[in-house]
Design a protein around this motif. Structure first.
Motif: not given
Length: 119
Positions: A9-20
Motif C-alpha cells: 500500500i505504501s509502495i503504491c503511493a510512492e510509485v504513483e507520485k513518481e510515475l505521474k
C-alpha cells in the motif's frame, strides 16, 4: 509479520507520485508510457498478491493472482517482507526465489526497479 498487501500500500503511493511526475515529461512520458500497464504477481508460502500499475500511473494491489501478469515472483515471505520494509537486500539468504518474465516490457521494468524493492 506484516502482510504483503499492507506493505505494498505504501509502495503504491510512492510509485504513483513518481510515475505521474515522469509521465508528464516531454521526453520521459512517452517512453515510460510504453511500458505500462504492468502487473507483477508476488507468491509466497503465505499469500499471493498482484501489484498493478495502469497506463495513467495509478498503482494498486490486490489479493490473489491477477490476470496476465508481466512478471511472477515466487519468494520466501520473510525475505520479501524484510526487503519491502527496508528497501534493501535482507542480511539473510532467500531460500526460494524464482522470477518468471511473461513479457519483455515486464522484464525490462523489473530489471530497472528490482533494487528499489530491495530485491
Amino acid at each position: 509479520m506484516p502482510s504483503l498487501e499492507e506493505l505494498f500500500i505504501s509502495i503504491c503511493a510512492e510509485v504513483e507520485k513518481e510515475l505521474k511526475k515522469v509521465l508528464k515529461g516531454l521526453l520521459s512520458g512517452p517512453m515510460v508510457k510504453g511500458y505500462l500497464p504492468q502487473s507483477w504477481v508476488f507468491k509466497t508460502e503465505i499469500e499471493t498478491i498482484t501489484f498493478h500499475v495502469d497506463k495513467k500511473g495509478n498503482a494498486s494491489v490486490i489479493s490473489g493472482m491477477g490476470e496476465e501478469p508481466d512478471v511472477t515472483v515466487s519468494i520466501d515471505h520473510e525475505y520479501l517482507a524484510a526487503a519491502l520494509t527496508t528497501r534493501e537486500k535482507p542480511g539473510f539468504e532467500c531460500k526460494n526465489l524464482d522470477i518468471k518474465f511473461h513479457t519483455g516490457k515486464g522484464q525490462t521494468a523489473f530489471g530497472f526497479l528490482r533494487k528499489r524493492l530491495g530485491l
